[in-house]
Write a protein that holds these residues in place. Structure first.
Motif, PDB file in Angstrom:
ATOM      1  N   PHE A  13       0.770  -1.003  -0.008  1.00 56.09           N
ATOM      2  CA  PHE A  13      -0.009  -0.054  -0.059  1.00 56.09           C
ATOM      3  C   PHE A  13       0.875   1.105   0.122  1.00 56.09           C
ATOM      4  N   ARG A  14       1.798   1.347   0.691  1.00 55.03           N
ATOM      5  CA  ARG A  14       2.971   2.426   0.770  1.00 55.03           C
ATOM      6  C   ARG A  14       3.471   2.683  -0.541  1.00 55.03           C
ATOM      7  N   SER A  15       3.746   1.695  -1.207  1.00 53.31           N
ATOM      8  CA  SER A  15       4.247   1.597  -2.610  1.00 53.31           C
ATOM      9  C   SER A  15       3.548   2.163  -3.613  1.00 53.31           C
ATOM     10  N   LEU A  16       2.261   1.837  -3.292  1.00 54.30           N
ATOM     11  CA  LEU A  16       0.885   2.241  -4.180  1.00 54.30           C
ATOM     12  C   LEU A  16       1.018   3.961  -4.082  1.00 54.30           C
ATOM     13  N   VAL A  17       1.120   4.345  -2.599  1.00 60.09           N
ATOM     14  CA  VAL A  17       1.144   5.779  -2.424  1.00 60.09           C
ATOM     15  C   VAL A  17       2.012   6.614  -3.185  1.00 60.09           C
ATOM     16  N   GLU A  18       3.327   6.001  -2.815  1.00 61.19           N
ATOM     17  CA  GLU A  18       4.659   6.528  -3.419  1.00 61.19           C
ATOM     18  C   GLU A  18       4.576   6.703  -4.997  1.00 61.19           C
ATOM     19  N   GLU A  19       3.867   5.913  -5.736  1.00 54.50           N
ATOM     20  CA  GLU A  19       3.737   5.728  -7.046  1.00 54.50           C
ATOM     21  C   GLU A  19       2.652   6.466  -7.799  1.00 54.50           C
ATOM     22  N   ALA A  66     -11.909  16.185   0.535  1.00 55.15           N
ATOM     23  CA  ALA A  66     -11.512  17.145  -0.511  1.00 55.15           C
ATOM     24  C   ALA A  66     -10.143  16.511  -0.878  1.00 55.15           C
ATOM     25  N   CYS A  67      -9.711  16.009  -1.998  1.00 57.06           N
ATOM     26  CA  CYS A  67      -8.559  15.150  -2.137  1.00 57.06           C
ATOM     27  C   CYS A  67      -7.457  16.012  -3.185  1.00 57.06           C
ATOM     28  N   TYR A  68      -6.332  16.094  -2.601  1.00 62.59           N
ATOM     29  CA  TYR A  68      -5.232  16.666  -3.497  1.00 62.59           C
ATOM     30  C   TYR A  68      -3.923  16.192  -3.207  1.00 62.59           C
ATOM     31  N   ALA A  69      -3.540  15.670  -4.402  1.00 63.61           N
ATOM     32  CA  ALA A  69      -2.123  14.827  -4.485  1.00 63.61           C
ATOM     33  C   ALA A  69      -1.251  15.152  -5.518  1.00 63.61           C
ATOM     34  N   PRO A  70      -0.581  16.482  -5.442  1.00 64.84           N
ATOM     35  CA  PRO A  70       0.335  16.745  -6.380  1.00 64.84           C
ATOM     36  C   PRO A  70       1.485  15.877  -6.486  1.00 64.84           C
ATOM     37  N   PHE A 100     -15.129  18.282   7.584  1.00 57.13           N
ATOM     38  CA  PHE A 100     -14.349  18.413   6.378  1.00 57.13           C
ATOM     39  C   PHE A 100     -12.978  17.918   6.555  1.00 57.13           C
ATOM     40  N   THR A 101     -12.763  17.159   5.741  1.00 54.96           N
ATOM     41  CA  THR A 101     -11.286  16.111   5.465  1.00 54.96           C
ATOM     42  C   THR A 101     -10.534  16.644   4.298  1.00 54.96           C
ATOM     43  N   PHE A 102      -9.334  17.240   4.648  1.00 58.03           N
ATOM     44  CA  PHE A 102      -8.587  17.537   3.275  1.00 58.03           C
ATOM     45  C   PHE A 102      -7.576  16.133   3.363  1.00 58.03           C
ATOM     46  N   VAL A 103      -7.713  15.530   2.054  1.00 61.31           N
ATOM     47  CA  VAL A 103      -6.918  14.460   1.896  1.00 61.31           C
ATOM     48  C   VAL A 103      -5.801  14.587   1.175  1.00 61.31           C
ATOM     49  N   HIS A 104      -4.552  14.240   1.159  1.00 60.29           N
ATOM     50  CA  HIS A 104      -3.310  14.559   0.754  1.00 60.29           C
ATOM     51  C   HIS A 104      -2.337  13.198   0.573  1.00 60.29           C
ATOM     52  N   ASN A 105      -1.404  13.469  -0.172  1.00 61.86           N
ATOM     53  CA  ASN A 105      -0.623  12.166  -0.428  1.00 61.86           C
ATOM     54  C   ASN A 105       0.998  12.208   0.133  1.00 61.86           C
ATOM     55  N   ASP A 106       1.197  13.624   1.004  1.00 55.68           N
ATOM     56  CA  ASP A 106       2.649  13.705   1.529  1.00 55.68           C
ATOM     57  C   ASP A 106       2.675  12.644   2.681  1.00 55.68           C
ATOM     58  N   GLN A 107       3.737  11.842   2.379  1.00 57.73           N
ATOM     59  CA  GLN A 107       4.042  10.539   3.255  1.00 57.73           C
ATOM     60  C   GLN A 107       4.594  11.235   4.483  1.00 57.73           C
TER      61      GLN A 107
END
Length: 314
Positions: A13-19, A66-70, A100-107
């Protein structure tokens, strides 16, 4: 799932997020939430109306996501995105949510600037709760999935055979290294009381588990010092949430066997491989720290002493 399968799933799962970033991360988020929450509704953009400032909604908890994953983090761009999503949600969907949940991809955790925005937003809008969800919190949402659903999430089969994975809890890899390196220069081991003796007895831990806690106690100050020095102020709470969530899962699976639960908590930190003695001791220090902080195992009621009626894991 067996512990080594869950650890395999966590690493994948961690690898999927990183990719993943952008739409790919949003799809991963949608898949994870749909598999773990029956009331979750993924929201996609449509024509001129877009997504009406939401990427997901959960009816069970009245939560808007709200999802933001630059691909590359930019604090200013993330600020603009957060403010825009919150403003749009309040304008277009206010009657639909309380959280209100702000979803991000910052590990690494939420950026300090964004944490300030969340705090300020909570003050400006006292009628709603504002929170963030990064990759680790998203993992906590799915870590209790059964094997079939987890395989759907990962898009692959999980190995059935027992294998050793050196993954453990990714959040504390640096901490484990820190503890293993620092332990040799820390206070020498001496005869000391078992940490929180009433708590250990209340949870009916055996002598081996108690001994591990006893030997680790002189070094828990290293964990406190580590968390005091880290820049990310949310890291300790993120790790504590993971310990607590995994403990609840293990208690559900091994509720009548507290020493098995304790062993599983050690495995959560260290992985299923055979660790070096210094790393094993460091892992026990981590477990002892969260044991004493009351993030794992149950706290005895006021006035309880050994010999009083029953602990919770009877």
């Amino acid at each position: 799932m067996l512990p080594h399968q869950r650890q395999y799933a966590q690493a994948r799962f961690r690898s999927l997020v990183e990719e993943s970033s952008g739409n790919e991360f949003e799809k991963l988020f949608h898949r994870a939430m749909e598999l773990s929450h029956a009331g979750f509704m993924p929201i996609r953009a449509s024509g001129n109306i877009g997504d009406l400032s939401a990427d997901g909604w959960c009816s069970c908890h009245r939560t808007l996501y709200a999802c933001y994953a630059p691909e590359i983090f930019n604090a200013s761009a993330t600020q603009r995105k957060f403010r825009s999503d919150l403003r749009g949600a309040l304008d277009k969907r206010r009657e639909q949510f309380d959280i209100f949940t702000f979803v991000h991809n910052d590990q690494r955790g939420i950026h300090p600037v964004i944490s300030n925005l969340i705090a300020q937003g909570a003050q400006d809008h006292p009628g709603i709760r504002l929170q963030q969800m990064g990759p680790q919190k998203l993992w906590y949402e799915v870590m209790g999935l059964g094997r079939d659903r987890m395989e759907v999430l990962l898009g692959e089969s999980i190995p059935v055979h027992e294998v050793a994975y050196d993954v453990g809890m990714a959040d504390v890899e640096e901490l484990l290294t820190h503890l293993a390196d620092a332990r040799s220069s820390a206070a020498p081991l001496e005869e000391i009381p078992i940490p929180s003796p009433h708590k250990a007895d209340f949870n009916k831990l055996g002598q081996d588990s108690k001994r591990d806690l006893q030997e680790a106690r002189p070094f828990v100050h290293l964990v406190e010092r580590y968390y005091h020095d880290v820049i990310d102020v949310t890291e300790r709470d993120e790790v504590a949430d993971g310990f607590a969530a995994y403990y609840r899962q293990m208690r559900q699976e091994y509720g009548d066997n507290p020493d098995e639960i304790f062993w599983q908590m050690q495995g959560y930190v260290l992985g299923q491989g055979r660790p070096r003695p210094s790393r094993l001791r460091a892992g026990n220090v981590v477990v002892a720290y969260f044991f004493e902080q009351c993030d794992i195992f149950e706290v005895p009621p006021a006035g309880w002493t050994p010999g009083a009626p029953t602990g919770v894991l009877s």
